[in-house]
Design an enzyme around this catalytic site. Structure first.
Site, PDB file in Angstrom:
ATOM      1  N   GLY A   1      38.562  37.240  37.641  1.00 38.35           N
ATOM      2  CA  GLY A   1      38.348  38.599  38.173  1.00 38.35           C
ATOM      3  C   GLY A   1      39.196  38.865  39.401  1.00 38.35           C
TER       4      GLY A   1
ATOM      5  N   ARG B   1      41.166  42.952  41.414  1.00 41.07           N
ATOM      6  CA  ARG B   1      40.779  43.868  42.495  1.00 41.07           C
ATOM      7  C   ARG B   1      39.594  43.282  43.262  1.00 41.07           C
ATOM      8  NH1 ARG B   1      36.816  47.202  39.340  1.00 41.07           N
ATOM      9  NH2 ARG B   1      36.961  46.361  37.236  1.00 41.07           N
TER      10      ARG B   1
ATOM     11  N   ASN C   1      34.415  34.152  40.075  1.00 40.32           N
ATOM     12  CA  ASN C   1      34.173  35.395  40.797  1.00 40.32           C
ATOM     13  C   ASN C   1      33.836  36.571  39.875  1.00 40.32           C
ATOM     14  OD1 ASN C   1      34.712  37.517  43.067  1.00 40.32           O
ATOM     15  ND2 ASN C   1      36.138  38.041  41.421  1.00 40.32           N
TER      16      ASN C   1
ATOM     17  N   SER D   1      25.211  36.408  45.067  1.00 40.44           N
ATOM     18  CA  SER D   1      24.962  37.674  45.783  1.00 40.44           C
ATOM     19  C   SER D   1      23.656  37.545  46.562  1.00 40.44           C
ATOM     20  CB  SER D   1      24.833  38.827  44.786  1.00 40.44           C
ATOM     21  OG  SER D   1      24.290  39.965  45.425  1.00 40.44           O
TER      22      SER D   1
ATOM     23  N   TYR E   1      20.966  41.515  36.877  1.00 35.17           N
ATOM     24  CA  TYR E   1      22.018  41.046  37.793  1.00 35.17           C
ATOM     25  C   TYR E   1      21.451  39.968  38.740  1.00 35.17           C
ATOM     26  CZ  TYR E   1      25.633  41.443  41.463  1.00 35.17           C
ATOM     27  OH  TYR E   1      26.621  41.193  42.377  1.00 35.17           O
ATOM     28  N   ALA E   2      20.278  40.245  39.324  1.00 38.64           N
ATOM     29  CA  ALA E   2      19.659  39.294  40.266  1.00 38.64           C
ATOM     30  C   ALA E   2      19.331  37.981  39.571  1.00 38.64           C
ATOM     31  CB  ALA E   2      18.400  39.904  40.874  1.00 38.64           C
TER      32      ALA E   2
ATOM     33  N   ILE F   1      29.650  44.612  49.988  1.00 39.92           N
ATOM     34  CA  ILE F   1      31.086  44.536  50.281  1.00 39.92           C
ATOM     35  C   ILE F   1      31.775  45.772  49.715  1.00 39.92           C
ATOM     36  CG2 ILE F   1      33.154  43.086  50.008  1.00 39.92           C
ATOM     37  CD1 ILE F   1      30.760  41.651  51.448  1.00 39.92           C
TER      38      ILE F   1
ATOM     39  N   THR G   1      24.968  27.108  50.033  1.00 42.04           N
ATOM     40  CA  THR G   1      25.303  28.525  49.878  1.00 42.04           C
ATOM     41  C   THR G   1      25.678  29.095  51.230  1.00 42.04           C
ATOM     42  OG1 THR G   1      23.787  28.847  48.025  1.00 42.04           O
ATOM     43  CG2 THR G   1      24.403  30.809  49.247  1.00 42.04           C
TER      44      THR G   1
HETATM   45  P1  NAP Z   1      34.824  44.565  41.113  1.00 47.25           P
HETATM   46  O1  NAP Z   1      35.585  45.209  42.207  1.00 47.25           O
HETATM   47  O2  NAP Z   1      34.021  45.393  40.179  1.00 47.25           O
HETATM   48  O3  NAP Z   1      35.841  43.633  40.279  1.00 47.25           O
HETATM   49  C1  NAP Z   1      35.358  42.890  39.204  1.00 47.25           C
HETATM   50  C2  NAP Z   1      36.391  41.907  38.725  1.00 47.25           C
HETATM   51  O4  NAP Z   1      35.838  41.172  37.632  1.00 47.25           O
HETATM   52  C3  NAP Z   1      37.654  42.587  38.210  1.00 47.25           C
HETATM   53  O5  NAP Z   1      38.761  41.769  38.470  1.00 47.25           O
HETATM   54  C4  NAP Z   1      37.386  42.665  36.709  1.00 47.25           C
HETATM   55  O6  NAP Z   1      38.581  42.674  35.946  1.00 47.25           O
HETATM   56  C5  NAP Z   1      36.647  41.364  36.480  1.00 47.25           C
HETATM   57  N1  NAP Z   1      35.810  41.418  35.275  1.00 47.25           N
HETATM   58  C6  NAP Z   1      34.882  42.337  34.935  1.00 47.25           C
HETATM   59  N2  NAP Z   1      34.343  42.046  33.732  1.00 47.25           N
HETATM   60  C7  NAP Z   1      34.975  40.933  33.303  1.00 47.25           C
HETATM   61  C8  NAP Z   1      34.884  40.129  32.134  1.00 47.25           C
HETATM   62  N3  NAP Z   1      34.044  40.416  31.139  1.00 47.25           N
HETATM   63  N4  NAP Z   1      35.711  39.058  32.023  1.00 47.25           N
HETATM   64  C9  NAP Z   1      36.568  38.743  33.002  1.00 47.25           C
HETATM   65  N5  NAP Z   1      36.704  39.445  34.138  1.00 47.25           N
HETATM   66  C10 NAP Z   1      35.906  40.526  34.287  1.00 47.25           C
HETATM   67  O7  NAP Z   1      33.777  43.486  41.681  1.00 47.25           O
HETATM   68  P2  NAP Z   1      33.618  42.879  43.155  1.00 47.25           P
HETATM   69  O8  NAP Z   1      32.772  43.793  43.932  1.00 47.25           O
HETATM   70  O9  NAP Z   1      34.916  42.436  43.686  1.00 47.25           O
HETATM   71  O10 NAP Z   1      32.703  41.608  42.794  1.00 47.25           O
HETATM   72  C11 NAP Z   1      33.246  40.330  42.571  1.00 47.25           C
HETATM   73  C12 NAP Z   1      32.091  39.333  42.514  1.00 47.25           C
HETATM   74  O11 NAP Z   1      31.341  39.403  43.729  1.00 47.25           O
HETATM   75  C13 NAP Z   1      31.097  39.605  41.386  1.00 47.25           C
HETATM   76  O12 NAP Z   1      30.623  38.388  40.863  1.00 47.25           O
HETATM   77  C14 NAP Z   1      29.967  40.331  42.096  1.00 47.25           C
HETATM   78  O13 NAP Z   1      28.737  40.182  41.435  1.00 47.25           O
HETATM   79  C15 NAP Z   1      29.970  39.638  43.441  1.00 47.25           C
HETATM   80  N6  NAP Z   1      29.379  40.407  44.514  1.00 47.25           N
HETATM   81  C16 NAP Z   1      29.873  41.609  44.894  1.00 47.25           C
HETATM   82  C17 NAP Z   1      29.257  42.305  45.920  1.00 47.25           C
HETATM   83  C18 NAP Z   1      29.771  43.641  46.417  1.00 47.25           C
HETATM   84  O14 NAP Z   1      29.096  44.230  47.284  1.00 47.25           O
HETATM   85  N7  NAP Z   1      30.880  44.140  45.953  1.00 47.25           N
HETATM   86  C19 NAP Z   1      28.141  41.774  46.546  1.00 47.25           C
HETATM   87  C20 NAP Z   1      27.664  40.551  46.135  1.00 47.25           C
HETATM   88  C21 NAP Z   1      28.290  39.863  45.115  1.00 47.25           C
HETATM   89  P3  NAP Z   1      39.276  44.088  35.468  1.00 47.25           P
HETATM   90  O15 NAP Z   1      39.858  44.710  36.695  1.00 47.25           O
HETATM   91  O16 NAP Z   1      40.279  43.647  34.475  1.00 47.25           O
HETATM   92  O17 NAP Z   1      38.154  44.912  34.887  1.00 47.25           O
END
Ligand code: NAP
Length: 246
Positions: A11, A14, A88, A140, A153-154, A186, A236
């Site tokens: 992932g 972005r 990720n 998370s 998700y949780a 984030i 963690t």
């Molecule tokens: P994001 O901006 O939505 O980006 C998601 C990434 O995962 C993208 O690179 C996407 O690729 C990839 N992805 C989605 N579905 C996929 C699949 N089926 N197979 C392979 N890759 C896939 O997410 P983010 O906010 O950066 O989150 C990244 C991680 O941090 C996640 O595990 C999320 O649960 C965790 N997290 C995020 C937050 C937050 O506040 N943002 C908080 C806690 C935890 P494409 O671009 O090709 O779709």
């Protein structure tokens, strides 16, 4: 600091994954970042090359078990053993439990949790063989405190913590560490569509009074990937502006 270490970041197109891939590359790692499309993979190659780094973007759907096997084969053939794995990639499909469809439940479990099982299992073998390896799984705060509309998700994020602790114990004697980074809220696409009132509520629950940046999460991952964290496993790190207090 990570010279010649092969790093796999899922992932990485972005958000948090991109910041992690860029950070590991800046530390000298040979970074393979994945995206779900060929265009996404190309973008990853472009930003890695622009930063003067080796490595490339590759296409991967983490919920496709056969694709994981193929990707791992290609990486081993071209770059060698994966030394640093960052799980990720993840999705949220916010919905109250009463409305969650079975297909939605399965998609979230498959993408966020089964992928971690599969990627850890296939990568850990090489790490054990070379008696060196780092696995960092992105969870998370929601896995610890819960959130309305995020039961599925949780469940995955909380499971990642128990999974990681157990695997950490299984591989500890071979200098392979397994840790978790649990971000709070984030600034990424995942949180981009929150309404103003939800955002306001959210900010009031964060002692630092602001959302975090992907780079701030990448900093914690970089520490866990580096030699500085060699005696830390099964832990963690919360990157959440003080939301979780033990
Ligand atoms: P994001 O901006 O939505 O980006 C998601 C990434 O995962 C993208 O690179 C996407 O690729 C990839 N992805 C989605 N579905 C996929 C699949 N089926 N197979 C392979 N890759 C896939 O997410 P983010 O906010 O950066 O989150 C990244 C991680 O941090 C996640 O595990 C999320 O649960 C965790 N997290 C995020 C937050 C937050 O506040 N943002 C908080 C806690 C935890 P494409 O671009 O090709 O779709």
């Amino acid at each position: 600091m990570l010279e010649n270490k092969v790093c796999l970041v899922t992932g990485a197109t972005r958000g948090i994954g991109r910041a992690i891939a860029a950070k590991l590359a800046s530390m000298g790692g040979v970074v393979i970042g994945t995206g779900t499309t060929d265009e996404g993979a190309q973008q990853i190659t472009d930003y890695l090359n622009a930063a003067g780094s080796q490595g490339e973007g590759m296409r991967l759907l983490v919920n496709d078990a056969a694709a994981i096997v193929d990707l791992h084969k290609s990486i081993e053939a071209k770059y060698g053993t994966v030394s640093i794995l960052v799980n990720n990639a993840g999705i949220s499909r916010n919905n109250l439990l009463m409305r969650v469809k079975d297909a939605e439940w399965d998609e979230v479990i498959d993408t966020n949790l089964n992928s971690v099982y599969r990627l850890c299992k296939i990568c850990v073998r090489g790490m054990l063989r070379q008696r060196d390896g780092r696995i960092i799984n992105i969870s998370s705060v929601v896995g610890t405190v819960g959130n309305i509309g995020q039961a599925h998700y949780a469940a995955t994020k909380s499971a990642i913590a128990g999974f990681s602790k157990s695997l950490a114990m299984e591989v500890a004697t071979r200098s392979v560490t397994v840790n978790v980074v649990a971000p709070g809220f984030i600034e990424t696409d995942m949180t981009g569509d929150l309404s103003d009132s939800v955002q306001e509520n959210l900010l009031s629950s964060i002692p630092m009074g602001r959302m975090g940046t992907p780079e701030e999460v990448a900093g914690a991952v970089a520490f866990l990937a580096s030699p500085m964290s060699s005696y830390i496993t099964g832990s963690t790190i919360f990157v959440d502006g003080g939301m979780i207090r033990h």
